[in-house]
Structure formats: C-alpha cells, structure tokens
Design a protein around this motif. Sequence first.
Motif, PDB file in Angstrom:
ATOM      1  N   ARG A 114      80.244  53.710  19.464  1.00 13.94           N
ATOM      2  CA  ARG A 114      80.257  52.984  18.300  1.00 13.94           C
ATOM      3  C   ARG A 114      81.324  53.854  17.568  1.00 13.94           C
ATOM      4  O   ARG A 114      81.857  52.823  16.335  1.00 13.94           O
ATOM      5  N   SER A 189      84.799  47.874  19.359  1.00  7.31           N
ATOM      6  CA  SER A 189      86.039  47.594  18.592  1.00  7.31           C
ATOM      7  C   SER A 189      86.754  48.709  18.037  1.00  7.31           C
ATOM      8  O   SER A 189      86.174  50.009  18.177  1.00  7.31           O
ATOM      9  N   ASP A 193      82.688  47.554  12.827  1.00  4.31           N
ATOM     10  CA  ASP A 193      82.662  46.264  11.945  1.00  4.31           C
ATOM     11  C   ASP A 193      81.450  46.179  11.180  1.00  4.31           C
ATOM     12  O   ASP A 193      80.321  47.144  11.327  1.00  4.31           O
ATOM     13  N   GLU A 194      81.487  45.293  10.359  1.00 10.87           N
ATOM     14  CA  GLU A 194      80.477  45.246   9.284  1.00 10.87           C
ATOM     15  C   GLU A 194      78.961  45.231   9.810  1.00 10.87           C
ATOM     16  O   GLU A 194      78.054  45.630   9.300  1.00 10.87           O
ATOM     17  N   GLU A 195      78.995  44.352  10.775  1.00  7.95           N
ATOM     18  CA  GLU A 195      77.680  44.091  11.397  1.00  7.95           C
ATOM     19  C   GLU A 195      77.112  45.507  11.962  1.00  7.95           C
ATOM     20  O   GLU A 195      75.703  45.717  11.466  1.00  7.95           O
ATOM     21  N   VAL A 196      77.721  46.096  12.619  1.00 12.58           N
ATOM     22  CA  VAL A 196      77.215  47.615  12.960  1.00 12.58           C
ATOM     23  C   VAL A 196      76.942  48.557  12.019  1.00 12.58           C
ATOM     24  O   VAL A 196      75.833  48.831  11.783  1.00 12.58           O
ATOM     25  N   LYS A 197      77.936  48.372  10.765  1.00 18.83           N
ATOM     26  CA  LYS A 197      77.609  49.418   9.595  1.00 18.83           C
ATOM     27  C   LYS A 197      76.310  48.818   8.983  1.00 18.83           C
ATOM     28  O   LYS A 197      75.436  49.891   8.523  1.00 18.83           O
ATOM     29  N   ASN A 198      76.123  47.696   8.991  1.00 26.17           N
ATOM     30  CA  ASN A 198      75.049  47.142   8.135  1.00 26.17           C
ATOM     31  C   ASN A 198      73.696  47.310   8.936  1.00 26.17           C
ATOM     32  O   ASN A 198      72.630  47.872   8.316  1.00 26.17           O
ATOM     33  N   GLY A 199      73.792  47.429  10.324  1.00 28.69           N
ATOM     34  CA  GLY A 199      72.755  47.746  11.016  1.00 28.69           C
ATOM     35  C   GLY A 199      72.117  49.281  10.922  1.00 28.69           C
ATOM     36  O   GLY A 199      71.036  49.486  10.830  1.00 28.69           O
ATOM     37  N   GLN A 202      70.880  49.472   7.051  1.00 28.92           N
ATOM     38  CA  GLN A 202      69.797  48.507   6.723  1.00 28.92           C
ATOM     39  C   GLN A 202      68.367  49.448   6.510  1.00 28.92           C
ATOM     40  O   GLN A 202      68.025  49.938   7.195  1.00 28.92           O
ATOM     41  N   LYS A 225      73.844  51.420   0.701  1.00 29.85           N
ATOM     42  CA  LYS A 225      74.779  50.332   0.610  1.00 29.85           C
ATOM     43  C   LYS A 225      75.244  49.975  -0.935  1.00 29.85           C
ATOM     44  O   LYS A 225      76.231  50.004  -1.185  1.00 29.85           O
TER      45      LYS A 225
END
Length: 400
Positions: A114, A189, A193-199, A202, A225
């Motif tokens: 990642r 990637s 990406d934002e989805e991975v960061k948010n995961g 969270q 966040k």
Amino acid sequence: MANNRNCKRAVLGFVIAVNIFDLISDWTIYTGELLNKDGLVFGPYDRHIVDATLVFCVIATVTFVVEFFLDIYNHNKKSETVELAVEILAVVTLLIEDLPLIGINLHIAFCRQRETNIIQIIKASTAILEPLVKLSIMAIKICRNNCKLKKKITEAKKIRQVLNFLILILLAINLILSILLVLTTMFDSLRLDEEVKNGYQQDVGIFMTVPNMADNEWIRLTDLKTITQLSSPTQGLFLSVMVTAAPLQYIWIRKHFPGSPESLSCYHGNSSSAILLPPNDCSNILPTTETTTVSMRFTYIHPSTYQPMGDIHYNLEVRQGFHQILTNETVSLKYFKVRPAVRSDLALTTTENDSHYQFYREDSDLLSTHEVWKTGTSRCGNTGRESPKLDSDLFVRCVF
C-alpha cells in the motif's frame, strides 16, 4: 576480424554497464530501507530485513569486482580456465546475491504494497533488465559453442556446459520472480488513494490518560481526520483538557484553534460515570490547586516517499493548579480504533440508551492500531507508531 573484436568489446561494455546498474540498484534499495521513517500506519523496515539487505549488497559488490576483472582478463587473453571461473562465479552470484535480494524485495512488496511509490516501480522494472540481458548472452554463447562441433570436447567444457545449463535455470527463475515483483508493485497505485487513507483512519482517534486515571481508561481527544484534513497543517490543532480532582470530578475539553474557541464537551461525575453538561455550564468551572490542565498542539506532516501516510507531531504543557508545571510523562497519548458498537463522537462514551458517560476502556471499547493497521496481502504486522510523535520544538502554552 576487426569487426569481431569491436563486437566483443561492445558486448563486454554492455555487460559491465548492466552489472554496474544492477549494483547501484541494490544499494539504492538498501538506502531506501534506511531512510524509511516511522509515522502513521507505516514505519521502518524490520531490522533483520535491513541487515540482510546490507549483507547481500556487500556480497554483490565483492562479486561485481571479481567478475569485472575476470571479464577484462578473459577479453584480453582467452583462457578456458578463466571462462570456467567466470561461469562458476555467475552461479554463485545468482545463488547468494541475486535470488536472495529479489526474495527480500518480494517480501517487502507483499507486506507493504500500500505504500508503493514511483521509485519502487522503477526499481522493480529494472530488476527484469539484468536476467533478460544475461539470458540473451547465455543463449548466444551456448548456440555458438554447439555450432563449433569440430573442436575437441574437453573435461572443462563438459563442466561449463553443466554450469551454463544451471545458469540458464537460475536466470529464468530470477526473471520470473522479477516479473512477479513488477506485477505486484504495478498493481498498486502510485499514491495512497483517498479510499485507502480513509480505511486506515476510519474511527481511529487520539486518546489520552491523565494522572489518577486507571491504566486501561482513556479520554478521546479527536479523530485522525480532524488533523490530517486541516487547512493549515503546520499551524495545527490546539486543544486543552481540564480535569478536577475526585470526588466531584469535572472534565472539560476545549478547542482553541483553528477557528473560534469552542467547548467540545464537558462532564460532571465520579470515577465510574458522569453526565454531559450543557456548553454554557462548562465556562462556570473554576480551576483550583487540584485541577490538572493539559494544553496540547497537534500538527500534520504531509506524506512523502519515506512516510506514505505522513505523521502527526504534538507538544503539550501540563499544569497542576496555576503554577506547578508537571512533566510530559504524566500524560499518555495513543491511537485507538473504536469498536463498531461503541459510541465514539465525544470525549467519553456511553450506549445510545444511556445518559451516563464513562471513560473508554481499552479492553472492551477500543482496538489497538497494531492490529487494525496491518498492511499487505499477507497481513504483515504493523510497523507504524502507535501514538503521535512528541516534538518539543512546537510552541504550546497552557490555557486555563
């Protein structure tokens, strides 16, 4: 004849250039491992991996020097003995340097995929070059030797034929592993990406303990966040927590900047439970000599090649009453992920149907980021820091 000599010189120069490039690549990998910093989610490489990479880079340097002089000698003065030594060295190099290093790189790719960046993709791509070149040269050499049927087959040539076959197999394995490394790296990637960061972020927050709190009890300060999405990360987030002594205990959490100062939450109760007070009631709390006030500032360090998720730094000042300054060690900060069934929007927690609040408990309400921040397809252990990094250079003043 002159053209043949020029062709041999060109091949020799190309092989030496490929070997130099491969050696530089090996040491670049080692340097990158040393420069990797601890931070959010990702941390330094395991010390055993770094040490093993250093050992194999040293071996690579030694074998490169020996191979360089053997190739030069063999080019200037053909010798069957030297050619045999070159091929023995090639087998040894593949077994004790090339294959172990590609194995280490595969382990890193699977465990930390990642955090892929452009440097890793370039290094992974160039890993294919050396086995491809050497496979091509080896195939040409074998074909050329097989075409010279009139020459007498000596014992040394028989050994060389076996060595050539072994080299072909090892180079093929090296090429397959290099391609696998490229595919593993390329399918990630170039940036998180934002989805991975948010995961990763969270329901993860920063929690605090203060003197007189139990070791397994925590106050939630803010979620990650809030800090990672600051419009001015270098200015940071400034919070204060005021805790009065039991039995009539008050806990008041305030935000001072960015934006206008505001009360985040305020509680009144005892060591087992508390009630949430209206914001206007919090300002009536007067600090006493038994009041502990913790003022803290958090800043966000943006992601970089060696800190893929960035980092959070902090500094704080702790006062007992108005004048006595306590050491920073009296306060502990740590990242936790709140369990799904637990309410996590305030400094203390409670059930949806309960008007009484209590400290977050490590054993029942929280999950360690050591467990939830595992990375890679093989679920390798987390190496990131489990708390923000204390930075004494950050300016912070106590607020009452």
